[in-house]
Structure formats: C-alpha cells, structure tokens
Design an enzyme around this catalytic site. Sequence first.
Site, PDB file in Angstrom:
ATOM      1  N   THR A  88       0.800  -1.121  -0.172  1.00 56.85           N
ATOM      2  CA  THR A  88       0.028   0.171   0.108  1.00 56.85           C
ATOM      3  C   THR A  88       0.927   1.105   0.064  1.00 56.85           C
ATOM      4  OG1 THR A  88      -1.368   1.353   1.462  1.00 56.85           O
ATOM      5  CG2 THR A  88      -0.243  -0.355   2.540  1.00 56.85           C
ATOM      6  N   CYS A 202      -1.833   4.736  -5.365  1.00 50.95           N
ATOM      7  CA  CYS A 202      -2.749   4.104  -4.351  1.00 50.95           C
ATOM      8  C   CYS A 202      -3.134   2.765  -5.050  1.00 50.95           C
ATOM      9  CB  CYS A 202      -4.228   4.728  -4.154  1.00 50.95           C
ATOM     10  SG  CYS A 202      -5.212   3.441  -3.073  1.00 50.95           S
TER      11      CYS A 202
END
Length: 240
Positions: A88, A202
């Site tokens: 992430t 992202c």
Amino acid sequence: MENNNMKTIGMLGGMSWESTASYYKAINEGVKAELGGLHSAKICLYSVNFDEIEKLQHEGNWQETAVILANAAQLVEAGGADFLLICTNTMHKVAPEIEAEISIPLLHIADATANKLLADGIKKVGLLGTRFTMEEDFYKSRLVDKFGIEVVVPDTDDRTIVHNIIYDELCRGIINPQSREQYISIVSGLHEQGAEAVILGCTEIALLIQQVHTPVPLYDTTEIHAAQAVQLAISAEMVV
C-alpha cells in the site's frame, strides 16, 4: 530456467485485500514469465484487518498503525521472508518505524516507482492517491529530494473526490464507470499542469483506470512494485 536460490518475498497486505490480490497475481505471473514452467513466487504474506487500520488513519493515530504493522512485519520476517513489501502506498508513511523493527530490507514503493520514472526520462509527474499520500510529505518529498522528480497534485476538491472513491468504492470492490470518468478528467487536468505522466499512487486505483482509458502515461505503483520484487527475488544479489 532453474532458480534454486529464489528469495522469499515478504508482503504486508490487506490494505485493502482487493489490491493485495493484484500484488499476489502480478508477482506470481512475473516469476512464471521469468522462470517458466511451474515456477511461482515464494511468498510470506501477513494480511491485516483493514477496518482497524482505516479507522486509525482517519483518526490521525499513525503511531498505533506503526505498532500494528511493525509487529506484523516481524512475523513476516520470522516466517522466512528475505525482504519486505508494504502493499500500500499510504502506509509507507510509517515505513521508517517498520524498518526499525526488522532486520530484512524494505523495498520502498516510492523508490521502485521513481526508478521506473527516471528510466523513462520523466521529470515532472502527477500524483493520485489517498489524501494522506497527496497532501503529506512522506511520499512526495521522497520523489523530490531523493530522485529530483517534480510532483503536482490535484486541487482540494479533486483530492477529496480521489480519496473518497478509494475508500468508499475501490477498497470495497466497487468499480463505478462515473468514478472512472472523474478520475480520467483529473488525470487530464494534471497533464495540463505540465505533468508528463501520472502516478497511480494508491494500490487500488489501477482497479478503476488503466492505460487504455487515457493518452496520459500512467504508472501503476502496484505493477511496478511487484515487478521490482520479482527481479529482486530471482537475482543473485540482495540490493534494495
């Protein structure tokens, strides 16, 4: 091609599991493409409960997220991982705290992305991600200070749109064509500001928009991070 010395890839996942599934697929496909036959990646994965992490993010309690992820990283190392991926972008905010608690190297997602940008001659880039990634320095400053890449982000209203779509839709597996159009428009706006390319900063964003949707070059951090992990896993050297 034989590779008896393939390294074990450590993965901190579940943030969200939707994008961790993309990582798992990309890494295994990458190893198969490199080594052929029935080769697949050696992986040690710890997947957290994202609800717990997300609440702490929005409360601004990054210290507690760091404790949770550092503990998980230690378990990944104990499981035999040779190096670590945090799957992430946003949680690289606490990458230094995680690194301090493990003895294996961390393959930083911003470094992997920046190296790819520089290899392609990109010097000014747009950045999409969560509000935390777009607004805070932990990601942008690394691109600027370590790699000399200029970074532009959307305006306040567009940052809110990008952030909300990530948490309200993409992390829940919802793919909305109207949201895709909003993202494509925001990408075009960044290009008009001089961005030569746009980082999908992202790990969920590539679930919504891909290169076929826009003429602006897109850099999918999930794909780039996974590809670098594959190269590190099959190489003789341990260089992060």
